[in-house]
Design a protein around this motif. Structure first.
Motif, mmCIF file in Angstrom:
data_model
loop_
_atom_site.group_PDB
_atom_site.id
_atom_site.type_symbol
_atom_site.label_atom_id
_atom_site.label_comp_id
_atom_site.label_asym_id
_atom_site.label_seq_id
_atom_site.Cartn_x
_atom_site.Cartn_y
_atom_site.Cartn_z
ATOM 1 N N LEU A 190 0.792 -0.993 -0.021
ATOM 2 C CA LEU A 190 0.161 -0.077 0.065
ATOM 3 C C LEU A 190 0.900 1.396 -0.034
ATOM 4 C CD1 LEU A 190 -2.872 -1.079 2.364
ATOM 5 C CD2 LEU A 190 -3.143 -0.798 0.010
ATOM 6 N N VAL A 191 1.928 1.224 0.760
ATOM 7 C CA VAL A 191 2.812 2.467 0.867
ATOM 8 C C VAL A 191 3.565 2.631 -0.596
ATOM 9 C CG1 VAL A 191 5.079 3.373 1.704
ATOM 10 C CG2 VAL A 191 3.222 2.373 3.393
ATOM 11 N N LYS A 192 3.792 1.643 -1.070
ATOM 12 C CA LYS A 192 4.299 1.744 -2.339
ATOM 13 C C LYS A 192 3.596 2.473 -3.385
ATOM 14 C CE LYS A 192 6.462 -1.921 -3.934
ATOM 15 N NZ LYS A 192 6.975 -3.218 -4.170
ATOM 16 N N MET A 193 2.389 2.291 -3.340
ATOM 17 C CA MET A 193 1.481 3.121 -4.150
ATOM 18 C C MET A 193 1.377 4.583 -3.967
ATOM 19 S SD MET A 193 -1.843 0.391 -4.255
ATOM 20 C CE MET A 193 -2.819 1.140 -5.626
ATOM 21 N N THR A 194 1.723 4.910 -2.913
ATOM 22 C CA THR A 194 1.699 6.307 -2.520
ATOM 23 C C THR A 194 3.171 6.952 -2.715
ATOM 24 O OG1 THR A 194 2.383 6.217 -0.124
ATOM 25 C CG2 THR A 194 0.008 5.966 -0.752
ATOM 26 N N ASP A 195 4.075 5.976 -2.964
ATOM 27 C CA ASP A 195 5.546 6.783 -3.229
ATOM 28 C C ASP A 195 5.622 7.170 -4.776
ATOM 29 O OD1 ASP A 195 8.021 7.241 -3.068
ATOM 30 O OD2 ASP A 195 8.536 5.420 -2.447
ATOM 31 N N THR A 196 5.035 7.979 -5.139
ATOM 32 C CA THR A 196 5.130 8.589 -6.763
ATOM 33 C C THR A 196 6.257 9.621 -6.783
ATOM 34 O OG1 THR A 196 3.480 10.280 -6.314
ATOM 35 C CG2 THR A 196 2.683 8.295 -6.945
ATOM 36 N N PRO A 197 6.611 9.590 -7.983
ATOM 37 C CA PRO A 197 8.006 10.661 -7.969
ATOM 38 C C PRO A 197 7.674 11.942 -7.692
ATOM 39 C CG PRO A 197 7.713 9.289 -10.098
ATOM 40 C CD PRO A 197 6.405 9.114 -9.063
ATOM 41 N N ASP A 198 6.422 12.524 -7.811
ATOM 42 C CA ASP A 198 6.080 13.965 -7.351
ATOM 43 C C ASP A 198 5.705 14.013 -6.125
ATOM 44 O OD1 ASP A 198 3.951 12.268 -8.150
ATOM 45 O OD2 ASP A 198 2.625 14.214 -9.022
ATOM 46 N N VAL A 199 5.694 13.081 -5.116
ATOM 47 C CA VAL A 199 5.068 13.344 -3.832
ATOM 48 C C VAL A 199 6.293 13.858 -2.985
ATOM 49 C CG1 VAL A 199 5.662 11.158 -3.038
ATOM 50 C CG2 VAL A 199 3.878 12.324 -1.872
ATOM 51 N N ASP A 200 5.788 14.827 -2.251
ATOM 52 C CA ASP A 200 7.040 15.340 -1.186
ATOM 53 C C ASP A 200 6.916 14.355 -0.159
ATOM 54 O OD1 ASP A 200 8.293 16.804 0.790
ATOM 55 O OD2 ASP A 200 6.885 18.541 0.823
ATOM 56 N N LYS A 201 8.046 13.958 0.100
ATOM 57 C CA LYS A 201 8.447 12.772 0.941
ATOM 58 C C LYS A 201 9.277 13.392 2.403
ATOM 59 C CE LYS A 201 8.989 9.300 -2.607
ATOM 60 N NZ LYS A 201 9.316 9.765 -3.891
ATOM 61 N N SER A 202 9.347 14.750 2.453
ATOM 62 C CA SER A 202 9.771 15.311 3.691
ATOM 63 C C SER A 202 9.577 14.900 4.965
ATOM 64 C CB SER A 202 10.049 16.834 3.402
ATOM 65 O OG SER A 202 8.798 17.271 3.379
ATOM 66 N N GLY A 203 8.056 14.711 5.160
ATOM 67 C CA GLY A 203 7.545 14.194 6.285
ATOM 68 C C GLY A 203 7.358 12.679 6.619
ATOM 69 N N GLY A 204 8.077 11.786 5.530
ATOM 70 C CA GLY A 204 7.714 10.537 5.543
ATOM 71 C C GLY A 204 8.449 9.849 7.036
ATOM 72 N N ASN A 205 9.807 10.037 7.147
ATOM 73 C CA ASN A 205 10.537 9.578 8.386
ATOM 74 C C ASN A 205 9.832 9.785 9.414
ATOM 75 O OD1 ASN A 205 12.090 8.244 6.377
ATOM 76 N ND2 ASN A 205 13.879 9.809 6.571
ATOM 77 N N ALA A 206 9.473 11.014 9.704
ATOM 78 C CA ALA A 206 8.971 11.526 10.942
ATOM 79 C C ALA A 206 7.560 10.761 11.253
ATOM 80 C CB ALA A 206 8.835 13.075 11.007
ATOM 81 N N ALA A 207 6.903 10.784 10.073
ATOM 82 C CA ALA A 207 5.559 10.018 10.259
ATOM 83 C C ALA A 207 5.620 8.503 10.725
ATOM 84 C CB ALA A 207 4.502 10.117 9.200
ATOM 85 N N GLU A 208 6.539 8.060 9.988
ATOM 86 C CA GLU A 208 6.883 6.506 10.329
ATOM 87 C C GLU A 208 7.496 6.358 11.753
ATOM 88 O OE1 GLU A 208 9.282 2.381 8.517
ATOM 89 O OE2 GLU A 208 8.986 4.401 7.349
ATOM 90 N N ALA A 209 8.241 7.306 12.053
ATOM 91 C CA ALA A 209 8.807 7.237 13.659
ATOM 92 C C ALA A 209 7.824 7.168 14.503
ATOM 93 C CB ALA A 209 9.906 8.399 13.617
ATOM 94 N N LYS A 210 6.840 8.171 14.335
ATOM 95 C CA LYS A 210 5.561 8.148 15.342
ATOM 96 C C LYS A 210 5.006 6.675 15.321
ATOM 97 C CE LYS A 210 4.993 13.088 15.041
ATOM 98 N NZ LYS A 210 4.029 14.361 14.603
ATOM 99 N N GLY A 211 4.781 6.242 14.094
ATOM 100 C CA GLY A 211 4.045 4.807 14.237
ATOM 101 C C GLY A 211 5.060 3.913 14.969
ATOM 102 N N LEU A 212 6.127 3.776 14.684
ATOM 103 C CA LEU A 212 7.082 2.881 15.464
ATOM 104 C C LEU A 212 7.162 2.913 16.891
ATOM 105 C CD1 LEU A 212 10.379 3.230 13.084
ATOM 106 C CD2 LEU A 212 8.971 1.252 13.457
ATOM 107 N N ALA A 213 6.705 4.161 17.434
ATOM 108 C CA ALA A 213 6.520 4.295 18.756
ATOM 109 C C ALA A 213 5.245 4.038 19.059
ATOM 110 C CB ALA A 213 6.957 5.785 19.212
ATOM 111 N N GLY A 214 4.260 3.506 18.281
ATOM 112 C CA GLY A 214 2.925 3.254 18.996
ATOM 113 C C GLY A 214 1.971 4.340 18.737
#
Length: 127
Positions: A65-89
């Motif tokens: 599902l994530v792969k479908m949102t990872d398009t060349p034109d998407v701004d990925k700048s907040g992705g790592n922070a969003a995932e880190a919040k998820g990793l923390a539950g």
């Protein structure tokens, strides 16, 4: 259960329709939002797997599902922070963070219900 439904609508449902880039500014913001939500969900699913609430097959479901949102034109700048919040539950819903361990369902039940819904969504994706 209501939060689960909101989460799935926010994160999974947009994957069912192709992402388009019309109306560039609002579209760019929407793509960024969907991408960050999917990355947050990816972190949450990893949290669920590491906690022993889900099997490793759930990683494949969310990755598809994530792969479908990872398009060349998407701004990925907040992705790592969003995932880190998820990793923390912490699930981010409409800008609000929900701590899974203190959610009404509790982390284990939330993870199990979300894992089942995620599998159902992933099973509907084209191979």
């Amino acid at each position: 259960m209501k939060r689960l439904a909101i989460c799935l609508l926010m994160v999974c449902l947009p994957f069912a329709a192709p992402l388009s880039s019309s109306a560039e500014e609002s579209s760019a913001a929407a793509l960024k939002s969907v991408y960050e939500a999917s990355r947050n969900m990816q972190g949450v699913i990893t949290f669920c797997i590491k906690s022993g609430y889900l099997g490793t097959e759930s990683d494949g479901h969310i990755s598809a599902l994530v792969k479908m949102t990872d398009t060349p034109d998407v701004d990925k700048s907040g992705g790592n922070a969003a995932e880190a919040k998820g990793l923390a539950g912490r699930l981010v819903l409409d800008g609000n963070e929900v701590e899974l361990t203190s959610s009404p369902l509790g982390a284990e039940e939330w993870c199990k219900q979300t894992g089942e819904a995620l599998k159902s969504q992933a099973d509907q994706l084209p191979q």
